[in-house]
Design a protein around this motif. Structure first.
Motif, short mmCIF file in Angstrom:
data_model
loop_
_atom_site.label_atom_id
_atom_site.label_comp_id
_atom_site.label_asym_id
_atom_site.label_seq_id
_atom_site.Cartn_x
_atom_site.Cartn_y
_atom_site.Cartn_z
N GLN A 78 -20.11 9.05 31.48
CA GLN A 78 -21.37 8.64 30.89
C GLN A 78 -21.20 7.90 29.56
OE1 GLN A 78 -24.27 8.91 32.46
NE2 GLN A 78 -23.15 9.80 34.18
N SER A 79 -19.98 7.56 29.23
CA SER A 79 -19.72 6.82 28.00
C SER A 79 -18.39 6.09 28.13
CB SER A 79 -19.68 7.77 26.79
OG SER A 79 -18.65 8.72 26.95
N ALA A 80 -18.14 5.20 27.20
CA ALA A 80 -16.85 4.50 27.20
C ALA A 80 -15.75 5.48 26.82
CB ALA A 80 -16.89 3.34 26.21
N GLY A 81 -14.57 5.27 27.41
CA GLY A 81 -13.42 6.11 27.06
C GLY A 81 -13.60 7.56 27.44
N THR A 82 -14.16 7.82 28.62
CA THR A 82 -14.40 9.20 29.04
C THR A 82 -13.13 10.05 29.01
OG1 THR A 82 -16.26 8.55 30.45
CG2 THR A 82 -15.23 10.66 30.92
N SER A 83 -12.04 9.52 29.54
CA SER A 83 -10.79 10.28 29.55
C SER A 83 -10.23 10.45 28.15
CB SER A 83 -9.75 9.58 30.45
OG SER A 83 -10.16 9.60 31.80
N VAL A 84 -10.33 9.41 27.33
CA VAL A 84 -9.84 9.48 25.95
C VAL A 84 -10.56 10.59 25.19
CG1 VAL A 84 -9.65 8.25 23.75
CG2 VAL A 84 -9.19 7.05 25.90
N ARG A 85 -11.84 10.76 25.45
CA ARG A 85 -12.62 11.78 24.76
C ARG A 85 -12.15 13.19 25.10
NH1 ARG A 85 -17.41 9.38 22.61
NH2 ARG A 85 -17.68 7.24 23.38
N GLU A 86 -11.48 13.34 26.23
CA GLU A 86 -10.99 14.66 26.63
C GLU A 86 -9.77 15.08 25.81
OE1 GLU A 86 -10.66 15.54 30.74
OE2 GLU A 86 -12.51 14.48 31.28
N TRP A 87 -9.15 14.14 25.12
CA TRP A 87 -8.09 14.51 24.17
C TRP A 87 -8.44 13.96 22.79
CZ3 TRP A 87 -5.81 9.98 22.50
CH2 TRP A 87 -5.78 8.90 23.39
N ALA A 88 -9.72 14.12 22.43
CA ALA A 88 -10.23 13.60 21.16
C ALA A 88 -9.51 14.19 19.97
CB ALA A 88 -11.73 13.86 21.06
N HIS A 89 -8.99 15.40 20.10
CA HIS A 89 -8.35 16.09 18.98
C HIS A 89 -6.93 15.61 18.70
CE1 HIS A 89 -7.21 18.06 22.70
NE2 HIS A 89 -6.16 18.57 22.10
#
Length: 469
Positions: free
Chosen positions: A39-50
């Protein structure tokens, strides 16, 4: 392209490389349609946001994307600083997707790609037919989109490799799924931190993700609330100096420091390294804790959690009706595979490559970004940006630009290939590269020689700026 000039180029995935592809296509007057399942750009990247990248902002921003963003009032981050995954998504990927406007569709999962009216068997008029892309939307609508070309930048994040040394899930791995993770845990989250604090965790893998987990667990062990936190580092091969990358010689300094931080975790006693261990089964003891069992029958002391950080695999299921030419081992394009083969890859660069190495029997379909590397473990965002620059030029008919190399990669960091089976890499390639040769390591617990770690605030790795597992 000549058969259907009005059709868009469909780009699968609104991650760093997919959005860069759309930017390069726009720069050449080509119409892109980016299909993103999240639902947003970089969906997978957000899963390792930390997780902080070991590449700087200057190395993870695509030039064509920056050009597209400039008129929007976008503020470019300091090129010499290191973003986290969350920074990358919020400060670059989402603004880029917003700048592309209605060229990006969210909640759009690609379930199939084919040639219009032709399955993979049919030869007749195949080259003159456009691609047809089947899309499943979040609201259960379905659509077939005709495309002049398809750029698959969907990555490999959704298919992590299992713990089993044979490439299959270890016996009992699925049953223990509640305590077997495939991502670097966010130990800044209080609930996650409590889960690992004071407990014994097995970390399976020998790449950047494993290094990040080991250094994070070691940091937890040094804290007041992390007393008795312990990691068991499970490695399928032996360990030598090359295991930890280029160290101080790495032209990506934070990448080198990450390997040294993992080494320090072992040196300081926060992690016990077990080598030559190929997991066959995950069992439970009488107390319900997990016991890893090797193919040779060895059993490790029970652990509370298992982190399986053994790399990723490409999802090829929705590409079954197009004709691809993939290496039988890496599942990467056959012309690219020799350049990235971890059985042979040693210190130095992966030769920059473009549309020719990424082409397939069905002309006009390209696997780019991490997806193009198949099961190979090391990938830099800047490599993906060079790929899509070349592909966009080829689709626009500018063969001269498509064939031109416009990238110089930083050297070292990935030292040696996979080496001998269950042994450290002592090949001539490793000796001639950034790492000194070392004797094969015996398959038993070891204590490594002390090496001073980098600064305490050294950035960690990410599986998108460089996937090294």
């Amino acid at each position: 392209m000549d058969a259907a000039p009005a059709l868009p180029v469909v780009v699968i995935g609104a991650g760093p490389v997919g959005l860069a592809a759309a930017a390069h296509l726009a720069d050449r007057g080509q119409r892109a349609l980016v299909l993103e399942s999240g639902q947003s750009a970089g969906t997978s990247v957000r899963e390792w946001a930390h997780v902080r990248l070991f590449s700087t902002w200057g190395e993870v921003i695509d030039p064509a994307a920056e050009k597209l963003l400039a008129p929007t009032g976008w503020s470019k981050p300091d090129a010499d600083t290191y973003p986290s995954g969350g920074d990358w998504a919020e400060r670059y990927l989402q603004p880029l997707a917003d700048a592309l406007g209605d060229q990006v569709r969210y909640g759009a999962r690609v379930t199939g790609v084919s040639k219009a009216g032709r399955d993979r068997v049919v030869d007749t008029d195949r080259d003159t037919q456009p691609f047809v892309v089947h899309v499943q939307y979040a609201d259960d609508r379905e659509e077939r989109v005709l495309a002049a070309a398809v750029i698959d930048a969907s990555g490999t994040w959704t298919l992590p490799s299992p713990a089993g040394g044979s490439g299959l899930p270890a016996l009992g791995e699925r049953a223990a799924a509640g305590r077997v993770g495939h991502r670097v845990p966010d130990l800044t989250d209080p609930a996650v931190r409590e889960r690992y604090a004071g407990r014994r965790t097995a970390v399976i893998g020998s790449g950047a993700s494993a290094f990040t987990a080991l250094s994070s667990l070691a940091e937890l062990a040094r804290s007041k609330d992390g007393t008795d936190t312990k990691a068991v580092w499970v490695v399928r091969r032996g360990i030598s100096d090359s295991t930890f990358g280029g160290g101080a010689a790495d032209e990506l300094p934070a990448r080198g420091a990450l390997g040294l931080a993992a080494k320090a975790a072992v040196d300081d006693g926060h992690a016990e390294a077990v080598t030559g261990f190929r997991t066959e089964a995950v069992e439970s003891d009488a107390d319900g804790r997990l016991v890893l069992v090797a193919e040779d029958g060895r059993r490790l002391q029970a652990v509370d959690e298992v982190l399986v950080l053994t790399g990723f695999r490409p999802d090829l299921s929705f590409l079954s009706e197009v004709r691809l030419r993939l290496d039988e081992r890496l599942q990467a394009p056959v012309e690219l595979a020799p350049l990235i083969d971890p059985n042979q890859h040693s210190c130095g660069t992966v030769y920059p490559h473009g549309h020719r190495e990424l082409s397939h029997p069905d002309s006009g379909i390209y696997l780019v970004g991490m997806k193009s590397y198949g099961r190979a473990p090391t990938f830099l965002a800047m490599t993906g940006y060079e790929q899509v620059r070349s592909v966009a030029a080829a689709l626009a008919g500018d063969t001269e630009a498509a064939d031109r190399v416009e990238l110089v990669l930083p050297e070292t960091g990935v030292c040696g290939g996979s080496g001998l089976f269950d042994a450290a890499d002592t090949s001539p390639a490793a000796a001639e590269g950034c790492c000194a040769p070392a004797a094969p390591a015996a398959p038993q617990p070891i204590q490594l020689l002390t090496v001073s770690p980098g600064p305490a605030d050294t950035p960690s790795s990410s599986s998108s700026s460089c996937c090294n597992s």
